[in-house]
Design a protein around this motif. Structure first.
Motif, short mmCIF file in Angstrom:
data_model
loop_
_atom_site.label_atom_id
_atom_site.label_comp_id
_atom_site.label_asym_id
_atom_site.label_seq_id
_atom_site.Cartn_x
_atom_site.Cartn_y
_atom_site.Cartn_z
N PRO A 96 0.86 -1.19 0.00
CA PRO A 96 0.00 0.00 0.00
C PRO A 96 0.90 1.24 0.00
O PRO A 96 1.38 1.68 1.04
CB PRO A 96 -0.76 -0.14 1.32
CG PRO A 96 0.19 -0.87 2.23
CD PRO A 96 1.14 -1.66 1.37
N LEU A 97 1.15 1.77 -1.20
CA LEU A 97 2.04 2.94 -1.31
C LEU A 97 1.22 4.20 -1.06
O LEU A 97 0.32 4.53 -1.83
CB LEU A 97 2.67 2.98 -2.71
CG LEU A 97 3.59 4.17 -3.00
CD1 LEU A 97 4.79 4.18 -2.08
CD2 LEU A 97 4.02 4.15 -4.47
N SER A 98 1.53 4.91 0.01
CA SER A 98 0.79 6.12 0.35
C SER A 98 1.56 7.35 -0.09
O SER A 98 2.79 7.34 -0.20
CB SER A 98 0.49 6.17 1.84
OG SER A 98 1.69 6.17 2.60
N TYR A 99 0.82 8.43 -0.34
CA TYR A 99 1.46 9.65 -0.83
C TYR A 99 0.58 10.85 -0.49
O TYR A 99 -0.60 10.72 -0.15
CB TYR A 99 1.69 9.58 -2.34
CG TYR A 99 0.43 9.55 -3.17
CD1 TYR A 99 -0.13 10.72 -3.68
CD2 TYR A 99 -0.22 8.35 -3.44
CE1 TYR A 99 -1.29 10.70 -4.45
CE2 TYR A 99 -1.38 8.31 -4.19
CZ TYR A 99 -1.92 9.49 -4.69
OH TYR A 99 -3.08 9.47 -5.44
N GLN A 100 1.19 12.02 -0.58
CA GLN A 100 0.45 13.28 -0.44
C GLN A 100 0.83 14.22 -1.56
O GLN A 100 1.97 14.21 -2.07
CB GLN A 100 0.75 13.92 0.92
CG GLN A 100 0.06 13.20 2.08
CD GLN A 100 0.44 13.75 3.43
OE1 GLN A 100 1.35 13.24 4.09
NE2 GLN A 100 -0.26 14.79 3.88
N LEU A 101 -0.14 15.03 -1.97
CA LEU A 101 0.05 16.05 -2.99
C LEU A 101 -0.17 17.43 -2.37
O LEU A 101 -1.09 17.61 -1.57
CB LEU A 101 -0.93 15.85 -4.14
CG LEU A 101 -0.67 14.68 -5.09
CD1 LEU A 101 -1.91 14.40 -5.93
CD2 LEU A 101 0.52 14.99 -6.00
N PHE A 102 0.67 18.37 -2.76
CA PHE A 102 0.55 19.74 -2.27
C PHE A 102 0.60 20.70 -3.45
O PHE A 102 1.29 20.45 -4.44
CB PHE A 102 1.70 20.07 -1.30
CG PHE A 102 1.76 19.15 -0.10
CD1 PHE A 102 1.09 19.47 1.07
CD2 PHE A 102 2.47 17.97 -0.16
CE1 PHE A 102 1.13 18.62 2.17
CE2 PHE A 102 2.53 17.12 0.93
CZ PHE A 102 1.86 17.43 2.10
N GLY A 103 -0.12 21.80 -3.32
CA GLY A 103 -0.05 22.84 -4.34
C GLY A 103 -1.05 22.64 -5.46
O GLY A 103 -2.20 22.25 -5.24
N ARG A 104 -0.60 22.88 -6.67
CA ARG A 104 -1.49 22.85 -7.85
C ARG A 104 -1.99 21.44 -8.12
O ARG A 104 -1.35 20.45 -7.79
CB ARG A 104 -0.72 23.38 -9.06
CG ARG A 104 -0.23 24.82 -8.94
CD ARG A 104 -1.34 25.82 -9.21
NE ARG A 104 -1.84 25.69 -10.57
CZ ARG A 104 -1.28 26.27 -11.63
NH1 ARG A 104 -0.19 27.02 -11.48
NH2 ARG A 104 -1.80 26.10 -12.84
N ASP A 105 -3.15 21.37 -8.79
CA ASP A 105 -3.71 20.07 -9.18
C ASP A 105 -2.74 19.34 -10.09
O ASP A 105 -2.00 19.95 -10.88
CB ASP A 105 -5.05 20.27 -9.91
CG ASP A 105 -6.15 20.73 -8.97
OD1 ASP A 105 -6.04 20.48 -7.76
OD2 ASP A 105 -7.11 21.37 -9.47
N LEU A 106 -2.76 18.03 -9.99
CA LEU A 106 -1.89 17.19 -10.80
C LEU A 106 -2.13 17.46 -12.29
O LEU A 106 -3.28 17.54 -12.74
CB LEU A 106 -2.16 15.72 -10.48
CG LEU A 106 -1.06 14.70 -10.78
CD1 LEU A 106 0.26 15.09 -10.12
CD2 LEU A 106 -1.50 13.33 -10.30
#
Length: 312
Positions: A23-33
């Protein structure tokens, strides 16, 4: 700014031939992908995916109006599987190497349909994973910024990790003991001597430097798992990017060292720089000046911000 923890689930066979459900977890910050250039940040040994935001461990570098401006970039950070931030742990930690973690991160990028990165940035162990990723996919990033790390574990670092391994196998307070030893590798004699000046706490009946070490040992024990620490130390012991393939990396490479680093000495990073320069044009070397050793990349923000601002 997005801060929620996301998961990608897939099957993975390690280089040692063991099968896992990851289960590879991640977070995104800032502008939409896909609405802005993507910067992937690989976290260090006891770090996690929360690189920005109120509790972000690199929030003085990443955020709105910071050098890595979340109003201009999409910032992505994966958790190293087994670091425990997402409550996933690995018992048989020796099944994995740094190369495996690079494979897993590349699978994560493939799942997210990310074919190219504007920049890949990694500090310490995270940078080691970055080297492995680019050896496997040389055209992945436009810019690579390895900070306080090399493409391989040299003898000195391996020796320190070996001591860590012995301490982590102790029955009594293993994580605390290992962290206290590690802090002496992350800092320098000058840093500790300048800070504490042999100050003695009458209340606790010990040197304040000893109190500081005990605090860091206990603090990590409260927020980090012994299983995770064993895994991370093992990964740090086994950074082995294929040196013969470094010349294939298409990214412009900006090595950032710390002049007093006892973990990844600046002399080794300069040697790496000169090796790369023999076959690559776009290779650059930068050096943080600090008495604080390896941890300076988490402390000397004015210098680090200036260096990265000029790169980006």
């Amino acid at each position: 700014m997005k801060t929620e923890l996301n998961n990608i689930n897939f099957s993975y066979q390690t280089n040692s031939g063991k099968d896992y459900d990851i289960p590879l977890s991640y977070q995104l910050f800032g502008r939409d992908l896909f609405s802005a250039p993507i910067i992937l940040v690989n976290h260090a040994l006891t770090g996690n995916s929360e690189v920005a935001g109120e509790r972000g461990w690199w929030k003085r570098l990443i955020g709105e109006d910071q050098v890595i401006d979340t109003a201009r970039y999409t910032v992505l950070c994966f958790n190293i599987p087994g670091n425990g931030y997402d409550h996933f742990f690995i018992d048989a930690y020796e099944d994995f190497t740094t190369a495996d973690m690079a494979n897993i991160f590349l699978k994560g990028l493939e799942f997210l349909q990310i074919k190219n990165l504007h920049a890949l940035i990694g500090g310490s162990l995270g940078g080691g994973i970055g080297w492995e990723m680019l050896v496997k996919n040389p055209e992945l990033a436009e810019i690579f910024i390895p900070i306080a790390c090399d493409f391989k574990t040299h003898d000195w670092l391996h020796a320190q990790c070996l001591v860590q391994k012995f301490l982590l196998d102790q029955e009594k307070e293993p994580l605390q003991k290992a962290r206290m030893h590690a802090m002496l590798c992350y800092r320098t004699p000058e840093s500790l001597n300048e800070r504490f000046k042999n100050s003695y706490s009458e209340k606790k009946q010990r040197l304040e430097s000893e109190d500081w070490l005990v605090y860091h040992g206990n603090s990590l024990n409260e927020r980090f798992s012994l299983k995770s620490y064993k895994l991370m130390n093992h990964l740090l012991m086994n950074i082995r990017a294929d040196e013969s393939k470094l010349k294939n990396i298409r990214a412009g490479i900006h090595l950032i060292s710390v002049d007093t680093d006892l973990f990844f000495p600046a002399s080794e990073m300069r040697m790496c720089y000169h090796t790369l320069k023999e076959n690559k044009k776009h290779v650059f070397y930068h050096e943080i000046k600090s008495i604080h050793g390896h941890d300076a990349f988490l402390m000397e923000y004015e210098q680090l911000n200036t260096i990265i601002k000029n790169i980006l």
